[in-house]
Each structure stands twice: as structure tokens, then as C-alpha cells.
Enzyme design. Structure first.
Site, short mmCIF file in Angstrom:
data_model
loop_
_atom_site.label_atom_id
_atom_site.label_comp_id
_atom_site.label_asym_id
_atom_site.label_seq_id
_atom_site.Cartn_x
_atom_site.Cartn_y
_atom_site.Cartn_z
N TYR A 48 -15.86 1.88 14.91
CA TYR A 48 -14.61 1.91 15.66
C TYR A 48 -14.00 3.30 15.70
O TYR A 48 -13.25 3.62 16.62
CB TYR A 48 -13.61 0.90 15.08
N HIS A 142 -9.92 -10.69 9.17
CA HIS A 142 -10.24 -9.29 9.47
C HIS A 142 -11.74 -9.03 9.35
O HIS A 142 -12.33 -8.35 10.19
CB HIS A 142 -9.46 -8.35 8.56
N TYR A 146 -13.49 -10.49 3.76
CA TYR A 146 -12.08 -10.57 3.38
C TYR A 146 -11.53 -11.92 3.84
O TYR A 146 -10.76 -12.02 4.79
CB TYR A 146 -11.27 -9.43 4.01
N ASP A 153 -4.38 -4.07 11.67
CA ASP A 153 -5.45 -3.28 12.29
C ASP A 153 -6.32 -4.14 13.20
O ASP A 153 -6.76 -3.71 14.28
CB ASP A 153 -6.37 -2.66 11.24
N ARG A 223 0.04 3.52 10.04
CA ARG A 223 -1.04 3.35 11.02
C ARG A 223 -1.32 1.87 11.31
O ARG A 223 -1.73 1.54 12.43
CB ARG A 223 -2.32 4.07 10.58
#
Length: 628
Positions: A48, A142, A146, A153, A223
């Protein structure tokens, strides 16, 4: 001398020189293409990080018409996607949302080139989302490793691709799914006092980083919120106009914008790595998140999702980014400083989401996530504010359709959302970059539906070879159009050569403005002998102020009378004309001219300036037009 050095650098890099002073984003792009310019397939990785850079370069390509950026993206992607659509280094069984982001580049490449391998590769990513593990209320995990965790994100990594794919391939139910996922993670991570969003949420509430009562992580990482904001404005691009999910996302975006602007640093305009701890020991102003917030706010305003006052916050942030984080290097390059390399939750070694953890991660120059975000932010800041003018493209007299991969008939050929050679997507983008809204008219023109148009464009009307039952301009249509022009509208008439355009009825309309398209085919071109289609602009009027050389092939010339006058001629032939009628203006040319094939830079040699001409004409038309 400066331009010469720039030319030499780009030629050594395998690119063609474009003679213009490089903007900040062009300089950062030159750095990016130098740093990540591998040619060997063995070293390529599906990641990514570079996908964000490619997104930024795609925006720069559309803002400049400079095909170097597109060709770079395609070359890098072709290291990863083989002729059958298999993706090197990608593993579906990881169910990692990070791996979905580059799907947006696959869709771009497929839409532009039509190459099936990109479409096939996108099917693999759609399959991943179909099988992606979810929380009980439907949020994507995600990553498979996880379990039960949703990170902010992941919304950027997955949802804009999900929305674009659904829009292209008619999966309407997906938009309900997307809206639910955005709403759910906001509900679980939003702090009621500040409105800021925590980085992640654990449905099980068993992770060491998760709050045992709420499940959310302990801090507001900048972020993470940046990713989420960009996801909102990008996914909204594809939501159907009347879908109830649009309001859900727009309401979230307004709450989001209110929260992030409250924590914008008043001195620099940038944002802190941990958003609510300005000036705390170890905290710092961080570049990637600052770029993401600027992009989100600016695009939110430009698209009408946010009030116009948020543009001032974006402008302050952008100027802060240029001052604090952009450092000029070699003459044609700039570096982006101040990006945190990575921050996550859990894993090995364990990341506990504490303040000490976030400020302890490494800060690096020219991180691809920061570079890509800067390119996106800069591209959005290049756009002029909305000036209330609307450019309407006819889809009634020109109404060609073809089947897409699902078998559904879709519009193509001189339409705004067609990214292939046949489309007007780049010209539409130019109008929008100059502050206009773009729209289409799929029904017969009337006084009522033309009232909202400042510019009305009719291109290459259908004949019976193209459409079984073409819509020819009727007396009522012609009266409505003429009255609208007299009231101050700007009309564009674009024909084609005599073998490819319906002239009999189109000329009845054009005659009301003293214009007739001749039944000829001027400037025939053999193969790629582009010089056969070259015109040198002589600045005969004030329309094409930045354009010297253009390419138009196989067009119909014009015969003029009454109010019409030539604005560009060649060897005694009228190529373009303008008529002033009442308060309005008519521009005519005997070719569709500005379709993507001859404006996006991929086909023509770089000394042809059709992109400049498209921009010049768009700006001129908007200056003539009234606000409606």
C-alpha cells in the site's frame, strides 16, 4: 539553463521533457519516481505504501496532462500483474486490508487502457472483500492476524476501492455496507468531548491496548485520522446521488472536520503526531497527517460536502506544509521531511498504543505514505474555488452505449466519466479544476433544464449507424437552445468528419448561429504521422493564450454567415468559429477534439499542446458564461 537541466534529468530517467517550471508537487514527484523506479520484477512487492504514491501521481497526471506520471504508474504495476491478472507477492489468504488499496490503481489502469488483466486482478481483491472476516456488526477486520480489530487505517485501504468497484459493476447493495462500516467505527472510536477518533477498536476488548469498557485504543494518532478522512471524501465520489448513505458519510465528515480544525497548530497550520497533546514532550508536527487533513478539508469543500470556510484551514495547513516539510534538493527535486515511518497496534514486538509508543517511532524523509499524501493534497489545492458555474454535457443527441464486463449497457464516447480514449473525463476535470461543476443532460433540452447550465456542450450527434433511434434536434429543442444562448449561455458545438457525424439535423441547429459544418474530411492522417494533423496556433484571438501547437485530424471545416466569425483558419479554411448571439456565445469546431486520446499525453508527442488548448478553451468559455 534551469529548464535544460530539468530536461536532462528526465531524459536520463527515460522520460520526455516537459518545458515548464516545476511546481512543488512536480518536484516531489521527481524525487518519488527516482527513489522508487525499479525495473526488475523480482524486487517488486504488492504494498500500500507505493500505492499511495501512485494515487498522488495519478492526480498529478490529470492536473497536467503529462503522461510521464501515468506511464510510470503503469510500468510499476506491470511488474506485479501478469497477463492473466495474477498479482505477484499478494496472498488472498492473509485477508489484509492494506493489500486492497492498490486495487484503485488496477481500476484506473483498466478504465484508461481497457486491458483485461487489470480487471481480472481487481476481481481477486473483490473476492478478498467478499470473504474478509468481519465483526458481528459487519466491520472488516483490519487483518486476519488481528482478529476482531477495526483500525481507522483500514477504511482508506478498503472502502474507496469497494465503492468504485460497486459503482462500476452495479453492486448497489455495497453502498449500504460501506455506510454502515464508516458509521460503526466512528461510533466506537469517537471521543465525545473532543470529537477526535481513537486509532483502533477491538470488539473482544481483550487486547492489552484496548479499553476494557469501550474497546478503543488509548490515543488519537494523527495519520489514522488522516486515513479515515481521505477514505470519507474518496468513497463519497462513487455513492449514488440519492443514496441515504451519502448523508451518513457527509454528517460524519462535518463532525470530523470540526474536530481536526480545533487541534490544528495555530502557529504553523500543521498537525501534531498525537493530536490532542500539542507541545507535549516528544510530540512533533507530522507531515503525512497534515497532508491528509489538507486533502480531506479541501476536497470536502470542493465537492460541496463541507462549508466553504473549511478551505481556509486547508490553505493554512498547505502553506505550513510547504514551509516546514518541503526542502528543495537538486534543481528539479524536493524532499518531504517529517513523516513517521509506521505506527500500529499489537503485533510483535507489541505496540501498546501509548503516547510513549507513538512518539518513539522513527521519523523519516521521503516516506512514500507522506509523499503520496502530499501529492494528493497539492493536487487538490491547485483547484480553484467553486464559482457557481455549471458545465452541462449533452447525453441526449449523443447517446452511444456498449456492454461492460457484467453485460450491462453503459454510456461511453464523449462522456465525463469515460476514462478511456473515447471519453471526456480529462476535459471535465479541467473544468472542475477551474471552479465549475460538471453535469449531464440525458433528456431533450428545455428552458427549464437549460436554466441551470452556464456552458452547454453538444458533441458528435448520433446517426442511425450508431444508435437505432437517434434523437435529432427538433424545432422545440432548437428554440430552447437559441433562447438560452440569447439569455447569456455559452454553447459549444463539436462535430466530426462527414463520415462520422450526423450533419443534416445538426446543421439546422448550427444555422441559427450562422454556422454550417461542411461535408468534408480535412486533415486526414495516415497512421501515427502526427505532423499531418498539426496546426500552429497564430493567436488570432484571445482564446488560446497558452497554446502554440495542436493536433486535430479528420475534421469538418466550417461555413459562416451572420453573427459567426472565424477564430482559427488554415489555408483559407475555417477550423473554429465564434458567434455572439444576444448576451451569449457559441463556439464551434468540426471535431470532438478534446477526448482523452488527444489530451492525456499518452499518444501524442509532447510538443503537441492539446491539454493546454482544452484548458484555454475551458477558461474562456467560463469567462463568457453567466452563472445560472
Amino acid at each position: 539553463m534551469g529548464h535544460l537541466k530539468i530536461c536532462i534529468v528526465f531524459l536520463l530517467a527515460g522520460f520526455t521533457c516537459v518545458a515548464q517550471s516545476p511546481s512543488p508537487e512536480m518536484r516531489v514527484a521527481a524525487t518519488a519516481m527516482s527513489l522508487w523506479n525499479g525495473d526488475d520484477t523480482a524486487s517488486a512487492r504488492w504494498t500500500y505504501d507505493e500505492g499511495v504514491v501512485w494515487r498522488g501521481l495519478a492526480a498529478l497526471w490529470y492536473n497536467t496532462g503529462d503522461a510521464r506520471y501515468f506511464k510510470y504508474i503503469q510500468r510499476q504495476m506491470d511488474r506485479l500483474v501478469d497477463k492473466d491478472g495474477h498479482i505477484r507477492t499478494y496472498k488472498l489468504e492473509d485477508y489484509n486490508l492494506d493489500n486492497v488499496l492498490c486495487g484503485r490503481i488496477l481500476l484506473l489502469l483498466w478504465r484508461v487502457t481497457g486491458q483485461e488483466k487489470y480487471y481480472k486482478a481487481s476481481l481477486t481483491l473483490r473476492q478478498q472483500l467478499r470473504e474478509q472476516p468481519r465483526t458481528r456488526e459487519g466491520g472488516f477486520w483490519h487483518k486476519k492476524r488481528y482478529p476482531e480489530q477495526v483500525w481507522l487505517d483500514g477504511l482508506y485501504m478498503s472502502q474507496p476501492f469497494f465503492a468504485e468497484y460497486a459503482s462500476l459493476f452495479h453492486e448497489d447493495s455495497v453502498f449500504d455496507d460501506i455506510a454502515r462500516q464508516f458509521a460503526a467505527i466512528e461510533r466506537h472510536t469517537r471521543d465525545q468531548r473532543s470529537g477526535l477518533l481513537y486509532h483502533g477498536w477491538d470488539e473482544s476488548k481483550q487486547e492489552k491496548w484496548s479499553d476494557p469498557q469501550t474497546g478503543h485504543s488509548p490515543n488519537f494518532w494523527a495519520r489514522a485520522m488522516g486515513w479515515y478522512g481521505m477514505a470519507l471524501v474518496d468513497a463519497l465520489d462513487y455513492f449514488p446521488a440519492r443514496h441515504q448513505g451519502r448523508k451518513i458519510l457527509e454528517d460524519i465528515l462535518r463532525r470530523y472536520a470540526g474536530a481536526i480544525t480545533k487541534v490544528q497548530d495555530p502557529a504553523t497550520g500543521c498537525w501534531w503526531d498525537v493530536l490532542d497533546k500539542a507541545g507535549a514532550q516528544g510530540n512533533y508536527l507530522e507531515s503525512s497527517a497534515s497532508c491528509m487533513f489538507v486533502y480531506t478539508l479541501a476536497k470536502g469543500v470542493h465537492k460541496g460536502y463541507l462549508p466553504a470556510n473549511y478551505l481556509a484551514f486547508a490553505e493554512k495547513g498547505y502553506q505550513g506544509i510547504l514551509k516546514k516539510f518541503i526542502h528543495d534538493g537538486a534543481e528539479d527535486r524536493s524532499d518531504l521531511e517529517g513523516t513517521v515511518a509506521v505506527s500500529g497496534l499489537g503485533g510483535t514486538p507489541y505496540r501498546d498504543g501509548s503516547y510513549a509508543y507513538y512518539i518513539g517511532e522513527k521519523v523519516v524523509p521521503n516516506d512514500p505514505k507522506g509523499v503520496g499524501a502530499f501529492l494528493l493534497a497539492a493536487g487538490e489545492m491547485d483547484r480553484k474555488p467553486d464559482d457557481g458555474k455549471r458545465v452541462v454535457l449533452d447525453e441526449y443527441f449523443n447517446n452511444e452505449r456498449r456492454k461492460d464486463p457484467t453485460g450491462m449497457p453503459v454510456r461511453f464516447h464523449y462522456v465525463w466519466d469515460d476514462l478511456a480514449n473515447s471519453g471526456f473525463s480529462l476535459w471535465g476535470h479541467i473544468f472542475r479544476m477551474n471552479g465549475a461543476l460538471t453535469d449531464t443532460l440525458a433528456v431533450a433540452p428545455t428552458a427549464a433544464n437549460l436554466k441551470r447550465a452556464s456552458v452547454y456542450i453538444i458533441v458528435d450527434p448520433d446517426d442511425e449507424k450508431e444508435v437505432a433511434a437517434p434523437n435529432y434536434p427538433s424545432d422545440a429543442d432548437i428554440t430552447a437552445i437559441e433562447d438560452w444562448v440569447k439569455a447569456g449561455g455559452s454553447l459549444v458545438l463539436m462535430a466530426n468528419d462527414s463520415a462520422n457525424c450526423e450533419f443534416t439535423h445538426f446543421n439546422r441547429l448550427a444555422a441559427h448561429f450562422g454556422i454550417q459544418f461542411n461535408y468534408d474530411c480535412y486533415h486526414k492522417v495516415t497512421g501515427n504521422q502526427f505532423d499531418m494533423g498539426a496546426f500552429t496556433m497564430t493567436v488570432q484571438d484571445s482564446i488560446f493564450k497558452t497554446t502554440k501547437k495542436i493536433y486535430i485530424k479528420e475534421l469538418s471545416t466550417l461555413r459562416l454567415s451572420g453573427p459567426a466569425r472565424p477564430v482559427f483558419t488554415d489555408a483559407g479554411n475555417t477550423i473554429m468559429a465564434v458567434a455572439r448571439v444576444g448576451k451569449g456565445t457559441v463556439f464551434a469546431v468540426g471535431d470532438p477534439w478534446f477526448y482523452n486520446e488527444y489530451t492525456d499525453g499518452r499518444k501524442l508527442p509532447p510538443d503537441y499542446e492539446n491539454f493546454n488548448a482544452a484548458r484555454d478553451l475551458a477558461q474562456w468559455l467560463l469567462r463568457q458564461a453567466t452563472k445560472n
